[in-house]
Design an enzyme around this catalytic site. Structure first.
Site, PDB file in Angstrom:
ATOM      1  N   ASP A  64      81.096  66.487  62.345  1.00  0.00           N
ATOM      2  CA  ASP A  64      80.542  65.158  62.138  1.00  0.00           C
ATOM      3  C   ASP A  64      79.742  65.147  60.837  1.00  0.00           C
ATOM      4  O   ASP A  64      79.066  66.134  60.533  1.00  0.00           O
ATOM      5  CB  ASP A  64      79.614  64.832  63.320  1.00  0.00           C
ATOM      6  CG  ASP A  64      79.482  63.359  63.602  1.00  0.00           C
ATOM      7  OD1 ASP A  64      80.501  62.663  63.542  1.00  0.00           O
ATOM      8  OD2 ASP A  64      78.355  62.921  63.909  1.00  0.00           O
ATOM      9  N   TYR A  66      76.646  64.549  58.299  1.00  0.00           N
ATOM     10  CA  TYR A  66      75.196  64.430  58.477  1.00  0.00           C
ATOM     11  C   TYR A  66      74.832  62.956  58.603  1.00  0.00           C
ATOM     12  O   TYR A  66      75.451  62.094  57.979  1.00  0.00           O
ATOM     13  CB  TYR A  66      74.464  65.023  57.272  1.00  0.00           C
ATOM     14  CG  TYR A  66      74.672  66.503  57.070  1.00  0.00           C
ATOM     15  CD1 TYR A  66      74.329  67.426  58.056  1.00  0.00           C
ATOM     16  CD2 TYR A  66      75.202  66.991  55.875  1.00  0.00           C
ATOM     17  CE1 TYR A  66      74.506  68.782  57.854  1.00  0.00           C
ATOM     18  CE2 TYR A  66      75.379  68.352  55.668  1.00  0.00           C
ATOM     19  CZ  TYR A  66      75.034  69.247  56.657  1.00  0.00           C
ATOM     20  OH  TYR A  66      75.208  70.600  56.450  1.00  0.00           O
ATOM     21  N   PHE A  77      79.417  70.178  55.468  1.00  0.00           N
ATOM     22  CA  PHE A  77      78.278  71.079  55.281  1.00  0.00           C
ATOM     23  C   PHE A  77      77.457  70.790  54.027  1.00  0.00           C
ATOM     24  O   PHE A  77      76.362  71.320  53.868  1.00  0.00           O
ATOM     25  CB  PHE A  77      78.719  72.554  55.285  1.00  0.00           C
ATOM     26  CG  PHE A  77      79.260  73.037  56.589  1.00  0.00           C
ATOM     27  CD1 PHE A  77      78.402  73.362  57.636  1.00  0.00           C
ATOM     28  CD2 PHE A  77      80.624  73.145  56.796  1.00  0.00           C
ATOM     29  CE1 PHE A  77      78.890  73.800  58.855  1.00  0.00           C
ATOM     30  CE2 PHE A  77      81.134  73.585  58.016  1.00  0.00           C
ATOM     31  CZ  PHE A  77      80.266  73.917  59.043  1.00  0.00           C
ATOM     32  N   HIS A 187      79.660  79.001  65.325  1.00  0.00           N
ATOM     33  CA  HIS A 187      79.146  78.033  64.360  1.00  0.00           C
ATOM     34  C   HIS A 187      77.849  78.557  63.736  1.00  0.00           C
ATOM     35  O   HIS A 187      77.068  79.248  64.399  1.00  0.00           O
ATOM     36  CB  HIS A 187      78.896  76.691  65.060  1.00  0.00           C
ATOM     37  CG  HIS A 187      78.713  75.547  64.123  1.00  0.00           C
ATOM     38  ND1 HIS A 187      77.485  75.227  63.579  1.00  0.00           N
ATOM     39  CD2 HIS A 187      79.597  74.650  63.615  1.00  0.00           C
ATOM     40  CE1 HIS A 187      77.626  74.173  62.786  1.00  0.00           C
ATOM     41  NE2 HIS A 187      78.893  73.810  62.789  1.00  0.00           N
TER      42      HIS A 187
END
Length: 225
Positions: A64, A66, A77, A187
């Site tokens: 998803d 930010y 990222f 993760h």
């Protein structure tokens, strides 16, 4: 949305004509018109603008975008250069880079340098309401980005997949190309990084694979701004 017009278009243009995408487009357009949505509409497809299909060396799959101000700009990222607070998952990515390749930890989270070198920084969902994580899941983006992953899988050359966490690893059945390398780890979020992300050495492994096949490695060092 700033439409895709490079060599991605022949690979995925069929998606734009499908009923799910028309519904997705209508939903996203309405969301931008009535609330705050990230990333800015002109940045939704930046991963494709910055990394043409023919130049993909590594696919780094996020989930998803930010959902806070001055963060999302269309690359998984990555945050905008003016955002001086580096998200926790990216902080852990930097720590692993330091331990793996000796990279110093930069003062920003702007990863466009990776995208410019052939790292496709793809999220499975490309938009989100401000301050509402996962608010655009299940609206059609997943079907679109699955088509993107399938287009990468069809490339007849060595490519590396960095799949961190179970949602990313759920895409493994789609990855059938024997010329490609799949690297998996937990993760890098603070909740799971110590379960095996730290020490995975994915960055050096990816570069070793590329070099073994005569492909220039990625310079993973992000410079200070």
């Amino acid at each position: 949305m700033s439409m895709i017009d490079n060599d991605w278009l022949p690979a995925i243009q069929g998606e734009f004509r499908k009923p799910y995408y028309r519904e997705l487009y209508t939903f996203v357009r309405e969301e931008y018109s009535r609330t705050v949505v990230y990333p800015p509409a002109e940045d939704i497809f930046n991963a494709f603008h910055f990394t043409p299909l023919s130049e993909v060396k590594v696919l780094l799959l996020g989930q998803d975008p930010y959902h806070n101000v001055n963060q999302a700009h269309g690359l998984s990222f990555s945050v905008l250069p003016e955002q001086k607070e580096i998200p926790p998952s990216l902080q852990n990515i930097y720590k692993e880079l330091h331990d793996d390749l000796g990279c110093y930890i930069p003062n920003n989270g702007y990863l466009k340098k990776w995208a410019d070198q052939g790292v496709l920084l793809l999220n499975t969902v490309l938009t989100v309401r401000a301050h509402q994580a996962n608010s655009h899941q299940g609206r059609g983006w997943e079907q679109f980005t699955d088509a993107v992953i399938q287009a990468v899988n069809a490339q007849d050359r060595p490519i590396v997949y960095l799949l961190w966490g179970r949602p990313a690893q759920s895409k493994i059945p789609m990855l059938t190309n024997p010329k490609h390398l799949i690297l998996t780890a937990p993760h890098p979020s603070p909740l799971s990084a110590y379960r095996g992300f730290f020490g995975c050495r994915h960055f050096s492994k990816a570069n070793a694979f590329l070099e073994e096949h005569g492909i220039a490695p990625i310079d993973w060092q992000i410079e200070n701004i």
